[in-house]
Design a protein around this motif. Structure first.
Motif, mmCIF file in Angstrom:
data_model
loop_
_atom_site.group_PDB
_atom_site.id
_atom_site.type_symbol
_atom_site.label_atom_id
_atom_site.label_comp_id
_atom_site.label_asym_id
_atom_site.label_seq_id
_atom_site.Cartn_x
_atom_site.Cartn_y
_atom_site.Cartn_z
ATOM 1 N N VAL A 44 0.861 -1.184 0.000
ATOM 2 C CA VAL A 44 0.000 0.000 0.000
ATOM 3 C C VAL A 44 0.894 1.230 0.000
ATOM 4 O O VAL A 44 1.807 1.344 0.826
ATOM 5 N N PHE A 45 0.633 2.131 -0.920
ATOM 6 C CA PHE A 45 1.401 3.375 -1.004
ATOM 7 C C PHE A 45 0.571 4.410 -1.741
ATOM 8 O O PHE A 45 -0.494 4.105 -2.294
ATOM 9 N N THR A 46 1.033 5.621 -1.734
ATOM 10 C CA THR A 46 0.406 6.667 -2.529
ATOM 11 C C THR A 46 1.458 7.297 -3.428
ATOM 12 O O THR A 46 2.618 7.460 -3.022
ATOM 13 N N ARG A 47 1.062 7.574 -4.647
ATOM 14 C CA ARG A 47 2.021 8.156 -5.603
ATOM 15 C C ARG A 47 2.272 9.632 -5.327
ATOM 16 O O ARG A 47 3.291 10.178 -5.714
ATOM 17 N N VAL A 112 4.281 9.335 10.159
ATOM 18 C CA VAL A 112 4.036 10.124 8.951
ATOM 19 C C VAL A 112 4.567 9.359 7.746
ATOM 20 O O VAL A 112 5.377 8.436 7.881
ATOM 21 N N TYR A 113 4.093 9.733 6.563
ATOM 22 C CA TYR A 113 4.551 9.069 5.342
ATOM 23 C C TYR A 113 4.623 10.077 4.208
ATOM 24 O O TYR A 113 4.137 11.224 4.323
ATOM 25 N N PHE A 114 5.204 9.637 3.078
ATOM 26 C CA PHE A 114 5.439 10.505 1.933
ATOM 27 C C PHE A 114 5.178 9.724 0.648
ATOM 28 O O PHE A 114 4.944 8.509 0.693
ATOM 29 N N PRO A 115 5.167 10.380 -0.511
ATOM 30 C CA PRO A 115 4.921 9.637 -1.758
ATOM 31 C C PRO A 115 5.886 8.466 -1.910
ATOM 32 O O PRO A 115 7.097 8.615 -1.736
ATOM 33 N N GLY A 116 5.335 7.293 -2.196
ATOM 34 C CA GLY A 116 6.155 6.106 -2.380
ATOM 35 C C GLY A 116 6.420 5.311 -1.123
ATOM 36 O O GLY A 116 6.933 4.185 -1.201
ATOM 37 N N SER A 117 6.098 5.849 0.041
ATOM 38 C CA SER A 117 6.325 5.103 1.279
ATOM 39 C C SER A 117 5.512 3.806 1.269
ATOM 40 O O SER A 117 4.303 3.842 1.042
ATOM 41 N N PRO A 118 6.147 2.650 1.511
ATOM 42 C CA PRO A 118 5.404 1.381 1.575
ATOM 43 C C PRO A 118 4.671 1.281 2.908
ATOM 44 O O PRO A 118 5.115 0.618 3.844
ATOM 45 N N THR A 134 -9.669 -4.188 -0.989
ATOM 46 C CA THR A 134 -10.651 -3.130 -0.800
ATOM 47 C C THR A 134 -10.845 -2.768 0.661
ATOM 48 O O THR A 134 -10.900 -1.583 1.012
ATOM 49 N N VAL A 135 -10.939 -3.755 1.524
ATOM 50 C CA VAL A 135 -11.178 -3.432 2.929
ATOM 51 C C VAL A 135 -9.985 -2.685 3.526
ATOM 52 O O VAL A 135 -10.153 -1.748 4.313
ATOM 53 N N ILE A 136 -8.780 -3.064 3.126
ATOM 54 C CA ILE A 136 -7.599 -2.350 3.624
ATOM 55 C C ILE A 136 -7.578 -0.921 3.113
ATOM 56 O O ILE A 136 -7.371 0.036 3.881
ATOM 57 N N LEU A 137 -7.811 -0.745 1.817
ATOM 58 C CA LEU A 137 -7.756 0.605 1.253
ATOM 59 C C LEU A 137 -8.878 1.492 1.772
ATOM 60 O O LEU A 137 -8.679 2.695 2.000
ATOM 61 N N SER A 138 -10.066 0.935 1.944
ATOM 62 C CA SER A 138 -11.173 1.771 2.403
ATOM 63 C C SER A 138 -10.903 2.302 3.803
ATOM 64 O O SER A 138 -11.231 3.456 4.113
ATOM 65 N N ILE A 139 -10.276 1.500 4.637
ATOM 66 C CA ILE A 139 -9.945 1.952 5.993
ATOM 67 C C ILE A 139 -8.798 2.952 5.973
ATOM 68 O O ILE A 139 -8.893 4.050 6.539
ATOM 69 N N LEU A 140 -7.699 2.593 5.338
ATOM 70 C CA LEU A 140 -6.519 3.462 5.366
ATOM 71 C C LEU A 140 -6.751 4.774 4.635
ATOM 72 O O LEU A 140 -6.298 5.833 5.095
ATOM 73 N N ASN A 141 -7.437 4.736 3.510
ATOM 74 C CA ASN A 141 -7.678 5.978 2.768
ATOM 75 C C ASN A 141 -8.530 6.944 3.567
ATOM 76 O O ASN A 141 -8.263 8.152 3.601
ATOM 77 N N HIS A 142 -9.580 6.445 4.194
ATOM 78 C CA HIS A 142 -10.445 7.314 4.982
ATOM 79 C C HIS A 142 -9.734 7.826 6.228
ATOM 80 O O HIS A 142 -9.637 9.036 6.470
ATOM 81 N N ASP A 143 -9.223 6.909 7.027
ATOM 82 C CA ASP A 143 -8.669 7.305 8.319
ATOM 83 C C ASP A 143 -7.420 8.162 8.176
ATOM 84 O O ASP A 143 -7.210 9.110 8.945
ATOM 85 N N SER A 144 -6.580 7.852 7.188
ATOM 86 C CA SER A 144 -5.359 8.651 6.994
ATOM 87 C C SER A 144 -5.692 10.059 6.521
ATOM 88 O O SER A 144 -5.005 11.021 6.891
ATOM 89 N N ALA A 145 -6.730 10.201 5.714
ATOM 90 C CA ALA A 145 -7.141 11.529 5.270
ATOM 91 C C ALA A 145 -7.630 12.366 6.448
ATOM 92 O O ALA A 145 -7.281 13.550 6.572
ATOM 93 N N ILE A 146 -8.442 11.762 7.312
ATOM 94 C CA ILE A 146 -8.943 12.489 8.471
ATOM 95 C C ILE A 146 -7.806 12.826 9.428
ATOM 96 O O ILE A 146 -7.713 13.940 9.950
#
Length: 448
Positions: A44-47, A112-118, A134-146
């Motif tokens: 899981v990472f973000t570009r 904290v994390y940055f682009p490309g962080s695994p 999906t279940v992993i991304l739905s949790i991490l995407n929501h909670d990390s944004a908040i």
């Protein structure tokens, strides 16, 4: 595991259908092709970070661990899949005995994390790992944004406490997760009782304008609240005339009045006037709480105001303009056969349009300067350079299918405060800019 800990209704004990159908159809095809058992590594990472953000915050890891542990296909769920014809009987039989038996490593929650962080690494067979996307991304995407929005607000607020009060501005289950993420990011309390019950977050709350309007006079409303909750309560003073309300509040509660809340108007101007009035009335220790569609920018603009606490709702639970962290879950390595000893081969998407990935099972470390301030996020495959060996970020969360990384929420909250304090000072700037740390890639040998 109590389903309340998952933020689920009591009649939904499993997280197995918190998924997309294509995960099950991929499973069916892989089972038929004989590739489902190949050892695989997903990350899981973000570009990129949301525009203008200087850092991200890992949040939701504890909820991910619960979700993986409760990813079970009971007879009812299997019956639904059979009735819809979503997968065949062979796949249904396989799903009936599904238990994740692999390993999960990740950045500890609150880091904290940055682009490309695994941020998270999931290892096991392709079949058991692909189902969790999906279940992993739905949790991490929501909670990390908040949590990222909360962190920015906490930075802007300094030592003044923040109250999470956004439950009425989002889905009822998302509100509980948002409260948890806000606490990770630095909020002190929540108004959401479900979050207090499930996660032990301190809760607060007194009254709304409706309570004042219910009574024949504002004085009657204040008296009823003080008689019930004590002189240390917080009285809402902007239902009618603020100046008159503050005077009445002190007359009713005396100088021991705990706080007054302002929920409208020019908060900077009104806060100064209310502070002066309270002091003149002998209520020098009465605090001022402000609410009313606050975000990190509004909080920063009130830094010079005599405000003691902030209540934040809508902007927090919507990520202050960025409701997702845009994380992805990608296969980065897989074995050439289902032999457990087969070496891993790096794989990566190579399409154009900014969606390329870096293959290989990765490690991550944060390089610091002589003063202990972070200066780079280093991500690599293969051997970890000796100088970074004690700076590695990933920790073991699940081993052989068993959760080993669960921890108290207060420890997560403290970790985030410490991680943020070790970033360069520019991390606290609210002006738009690039990530405060650059990500450096160290490529290991083929097959890493």
């Amino acid at each position: 595991m109590n389903t309340a800990d998952l933020g689920l209704p009591v009649d939904v004990p499993s997280t197995a259908l918190f998924t997309d159908q294509y995960e099950l159809t991929m499973l069916q095809a892989a089972l038929k092709a004989g590739t489902a058992g190949r050892r695989s590594v997903f990350e899981v990472f973000t570009r990129r970070l949301p525009e203008g953000r200087r850092y991200g915050v890992v949040a939701g890891t504890g909820r991910v661990l619960d979700a993986v542990e409760n990813f079970r296909f009971d007879p009812g769920l299997l019956g639904f899949l059979r009735q819809r014809g979503i997968v065949d009987e062979t796949t249904l039989e396989w799903l009936g005995s599904y238990r994740f038996s692999g390993d999960v490593w990740g950045y500890p929650e609150g880091e904290v994390y940055f682009p490309g962080s695994p941020i998270l690494r999931v290892e096991g067979t392709f079949a058991e790992c692909v189902l969790l996307e999906t279940v992993i991304l739905s949790i991490l995407n929501h909670d990390s944004a908040i949590a990222a929005a909360a962190s920015r607000m906490a930075s802007a607020a300094g030592d003044r406490p923040l109250i999470e009060m956004g439950a009425r501005r989002t889905h009822e289950l998302a509100a509980v997760a948002a409260s948890r993420a806000a606490y990770v990011g630095g909020f002190a309390t929540t108004s959401d009782l479900a979050a207090g019950f499930r996660y032990g977050i301190p809760t607060v709350g007194t009254s709304a304008h409706a309570f004042t309007l219910l009574h024949d006079t504002e004085r009657d409303a204040f008296r009823a609240q003080v008689d019930t909750l004590g002189r240390g309560t917080t009285l809402l003073v902007d239902t009618y005339d603020v100046t008159e309300a503050v005077r009445t509040a002190v007359e009713v509660a005396g100088p021991e009045l705990g706080a007054v809340r302002i929920d409208s108007g020019d908060l900077l101007l009104v806060a100064h006037r209310v502070r002066q009035q309270l002091d003149e009335l002998g209520a020098a220790h009465t605090k001022i709480v402000v609410t009313s569609d606050l975000d990190e920018y509004a909080i920063a603009s009130l830094a010079a105001a005599p405000v003691d606490a902030y209540g934040v709702g809508t902007q927090l639970v919507t990520g202050s303009g960025h409701p997702t962290a845009s994380m992805v879950y990608k296969l980065v390595a897989r074995a050439e056969s289902d032999d457990p000893g087969a070496p891993l081969v790096p794989v990566a998407k190579k399409s154009t349009g900014g969606k390329t990935s870096v293959g290989g099972r990765k490690w991550a470390a944060r390089r610091v300067d002589a003063h202990g301030v972070a200066e780079a996020e280093v991500v690599g495959t293969g051997a970890v350079p000796a100088e970074l060996a004690d700076r590695q970020l990933l920790v073991e969360l699940i081993k052989g299918g068993e959760v080993v990384g669960r921890e108290p929420l207060d420890a997560v909250r403290d970790r985030h405060a410490a991680a943020r304090s070790r970033l360069p000072l520019s991390a606290s700037q609210l002006s738009r800019g690039e990530p405060v740390l650059a990500t450096e890639y160290v490529q290991g040998p083929s097959g890493s």
